[in-house]
Design a protein around this motif. Structure first.
Motif: not given
Length: 140
Positions: A56-57, A59-60, A63, A115-116, A118-119
């Motif tokens: 997941c991270f 991918n964040a 993204h 990302a931290h 967003v994830c």
């Protein structure tokens, strides 16, 4: 929040049992790790959490990079999850996310920091689990 995707999993006998998703794409036996007095023969919830958080991270990051027009194709992320006793007679988790990016260090750190935020895993554990972040071997 409107869910974009929903799934479910059922565990039959805790850490020494079996867990499967509703579609049976995950169907695993579980066992306590040797460090916790078990056989260590099968996977455990911490390994599953680490795998999910790492994916997941990563991918964040991809993204956030896409949204920021930063051209990267991979965001290798290792999630290290620990479990131990807490001060209330229960148990708690620790998490460390190590990311390797082939970017300038400042740009890499900015992507990971964003990302931290967003994830969904980071958002789920924020305020409950202290997540340590490193990028290219440097703590941020």
């Amino acid at each position: 929040m409107k869910a974009l995707y929903t799934t479910s999993a059922t565990a039959l006998a805790g850490r020494n049992g079996q867990v499967s998703t509703d579609d049976k794409k995950v169907d695993l036996q579980l066992s306590y790790p040797k460090e916790m007095g078990g056989s260590g023969e099968f996977t455990n919830p911490e390994q599953l959490f680490a795998a999910g958080y790492a994916a997941c991270f990563s991918n964040a990051i991809l993204h956030v990079a896409s949204q920021s027009k930063v051209a990267i194709k991979a965001a290798p992320t290792t999630a290290t999850v620990g479990i131990g006793a807490n001060d209330n007679g229960g148990f708690a988790l620790t998490v460390a996310l190590a990311v390797e990016l082939d970017l300038d260090q400042a740009e890499a750190e900015q992507l990971v920091t964003t990302a931290h935020q967003v994830c969904p895993y980071s958002n789920a554990v924020r305020g409950n689990i202290d997540v340590k972040l490193t990028v290219n071997g440097q703590a941020i």
